[in-house]
Scaffold this motif. Structure first.
Motif, PDB file in Angstrom:
ATOM      1  N   PRO A 163      15.823  36.671  -0.549  1.00 45.40           N
ATOM      2  CA  PRO A 163      15.107  37.275  -1.687  1.00 45.40           C
ATOM      3  C   PRO A 163      14.117  36.361  -2.394  1.00 45.40           C
ATOM      4  O   PRO A 163      13.315  36.835  -3.193  1.00 45.40           O
ATOM      5  CB  PRO A 163      16.249  37.657  -2.637  1.00 45.40           C
ATOM      6  CG  PRO A 163      17.375  36.720  -2.289  1.00 45.40           C
ATOM      7  CD  PRO A 163      17.257  36.482  -0.811  1.00 45.40           C
ATOM      8  N   SER A 164      14.135  35.062  -2.118  1.00 42.77           N
ATOM      9  CA  SER A 164      13.268  34.116  -2.822  1.00 42.77           C
ATOM     10  C   SER A 164      12.427  33.324  -1.827  1.00 42.77           C
ATOM     11  O   SER A 164      12.753  33.258  -0.640  1.00 42.77           O
ATOM     12  CB  SER A 164      14.105  33.162  -3.676  1.00 42.77           C
ATOM     13  OG  SER A 164      14.915  33.868  -4.592  1.00 42.77           O
ATOM     14  N   PRO A 165      11.353  32.704  -2.288  1.00 44.12           N
ATOM     15  CA  PRO A 165      10.530  31.886  -1.389  1.00 44.12           C
ATOM     16  C   PRO A 165      11.328  30.734  -0.783  1.00 44.12           C
ATOM     17  O   PRO A 165      12.148  30.096  -1.451  1.00 44.12           O
ATOM     18  CB  PRO A 165       9.414  31.366  -2.304  1.00 44.12           C
ATOM     19  CG  PRO A 165       9.350  32.335  -3.426  1.00 44.12           C
ATOM     20  CD  PRO A 165      10.757  32.799  -3.644  1.00 44.12           C
ATOM     21  N   TRP A 166      11.058  30.452   0.494  1.00 40.47           N
ATOM     22  CA  TRP A 166      11.755  29.370   1.174  1.00 40.47           C
ATOM     23  C   TRP A 166      10.787  28.676   2.126  1.00 40.47           C
ATOM     24  O   TRP A 166       9.723  29.198   2.433  1.00 40.47           O
ATOM     25  CB  TRP A 166      12.971  29.898   1.945  1.00 40.47           C
ATOM     26  CG  TRP A 166      12.632  30.912   3.015  1.00 40.47           C
ATOM     27  CD1 TRP A 166      12.456  32.248   2.847  1.00 40.47           C
ATOM     28  CD2 TRP A 166      12.417  30.652   4.403  1.00 40.47           C
ATOM     29  NE1 TRP A 166      12.135  32.857   4.034  1.00 40.47           N
ATOM     30  CE2 TRP A 166      12.116  31.897   5.019  1.00 40.47           C
ATOM     31  CE3 TRP A 166      12.449  29.505   5.196  1.00 40.47           C
ATOM     32  CZ2 TRP A 166      11.848  32.004   6.381  1.00 40.47           C
ATOM     33  CZ3 TRP A 166      12.185  29.605   6.560  1.00 40.47           C
ATOM     34  CH2 TRP A 166      11.899  30.846   7.128  1.00 40.47           C
ATOM     35  N   GLU A 167      11.158  27.496   2.562  1.00 41.60           N
ATOM     36  CA  GLU A 167      10.329  26.728   3.484  1.00 41.60           C
ATOM     37  C   GLU A 167      11.209  26.084   4.547  1.00 41.60           C
ATOM     38  O   GLU A 167      12.409  25.848   4.333  1.00 41.60           O
ATOM     39  CB  GLU A 167       9.551  25.646   2.726  1.00 41.60           C
ATOM     40  CG  GLU A 167      10.441  24.581   2.098  1.00 41.60           C
ATOM     41  CD  GLU A 167       9.647  23.464   1.424  1.00 41.60           C
ATOM     42  OE1 GLU A 167       8.412  23.448   1.540  1.00 41.60           O
ATOM     43  OE2 GLU A 167      10.301  22.596   0.790  1.00 41.60           O
ATOM     44  N   LEU A 168      10.603  25.799   5.689  1.00 44.47           N
ATOM     45  CA  LEU A 168      11.281  25.091   6.767  1.00 44.47           C
ATOM     46  C   LEU A 168      10.579  23.751   6.973  1.00 44.47           C
ATOM     47  O   LEU A 168       9.360  23.702   7.147  1.00 44.47           O
ATOM     48  CB  LEU A 168      11.242  25.910   8.063  1.00 44.47           C
ATOM     49  CG  LEU A 168      11.745  25.195   9.335  1.00 44.47           C
ATOM     50  CD1 LEU A 168      13.203  24.764   9.191  1.00 44.47           C
ATOM     51  CD2 LEU A 168      11.572  26.086  10.562  1.00 44.47           C
TER      52      LEU A 168
END
Length: 325
Positions: free
Chosen positions: A34-39
């Protein structure tokens, strides 16, 4: 721009066949997050096509990917530290790059760390897909020993699948091969009650070869001694060396006092007695240990006035629509 909630950090070394399936699994696992994420992928000096294959995913609009290329192979701990330093998320998840950890467990772990109000949630490979004698039994023995010594009771210290609060893990500077004992190091900055675990999925290795062998067992024992020292005496190493020095000095005093009485009161010859050599050596050892404690205190003060030196060197960072940054 919305702030990033979760950073997924994955150190990789010579995983050319695993890297693209890994990126796909992470993307699929977090598609509905549901929220912004990064790899963040940290290439730890791979000598195969790991970096080339990873960069193909930079054009994928469904994933916020950052690739940190280290200048050479610095080891898993340094690579993990590089990824944590580059992470912008409020929470940080780490896992191995060999497809044995399952990214599908990450959303549930993120929910659990919030619900249980933890600072670190450790994965427990309850159904571990590894060899019994070379991996499972040594790991079981190591986990029991580490828990006994550090006081942080976990079933699986070695699982790389963990979720941290970024504000906590960034207080811990990782170096050497400290990644095996991260829960113990975190326990140095938060109560052990804020460290928990949950069962996670574990798969057998599909590609490549394991980077670990039976020799790791001996390194773990040496590292554990270092962990014990740093947990209890990092800020006061003089107490460690001084206590041993004072004990040696007290025993030396008793021996020399007895020999002095035997020589000057009873009139016996003590010049050829082994006890005299033992007493003198204990006295010299006492002086050396106390002096070492004083020097260690001086070095500890230097250690705590950190100059910002890192345990890795970044060659370049790849992000979407840029060759380097």
């Amino acid at each position: 721009m919305h702030s990033i909630e979760l950073s997924v950090v994955i150190p990789v070394f010579n995983e050319e066949d695993s890297i693209q399936p890994l990126i796909t699994r992470v993307r699929d696992a977090l598609t509905n997050f549901p929220s912004p994420w990064e790899l963040i992928l940290v290439d730890d000096g791979s000598t195969d096509r790991t970096l080339v294959n990873a960069r193909k995913a930079l054009s994928d609009p469904g994933i916020d990917l950052k690739i940190v290329e280290l200048q050479k192979n610095f080891g898993q701990t340094a690579a993990m530290q590089a990824g944590i330093d580059a992470a912008a998320g409020r929470l940080i998840a780490t896992l191995d790059g060999d497809l044995q950890n399952d990214p599908a467990d990450i959303p549930e772990m993120v929910a659990a760390i919030e619900e249980r109000q933890l600072d670190l949630l450790v994965g427990w490979r309850k159904n571990r897909q590894d060899g019994l004698f070379l991996r499972k039994i040594p790991s079981w023995c190591a986990n029991r020993l580490i828990g006994k010594i550090t006081g942080v009771r976990l079933h699986d210290y070695g699982c790389s699948l963990k979720v941290y609060r970024a504000s906590i893990i960034k207080q811990v500077k990782l170096m050497g091969e400290m990644h095996r004992f991260i829960p113990a190091w975190v326990a140095g900055v938060v109560p052990s009650s804020r460290i928990g675990e949950m069962p996670v999925t574990h798969h057998a290795r599909q590609h490549g070869q394991s980077k670990y062998g039976i020799s790791r067992t001996f390194r773990v024992i040496l590292d554990l001694l270092s962990v014990l020292f740093f947990m209890r005496y990092k800020a006061r190493p003089g107490h460690f060396f001084g206590s041993i020095g004072l004990a040696a000095g007290a025993l030396s005093g008793l021996i020399l006092l007895y020999l002095g009485f035997d020589k000057f009161v009873l009139g016996n010859d003590i010049g050829t007695r082994p006890m005299l050599i033992v007493g003198v050596m204990l006295f010299l050892s006492s002086v050396q240990l106390i002096t070492t404690g004083i020097l260690a205190e001086m070095m500890a003060r230097t250690y705590f006035s950190d100059d910002g030196t890192t345990s890795y060197i970044v060659r370049q960072v790849f992000v979407r629509d840029q060759t380097d940054a």
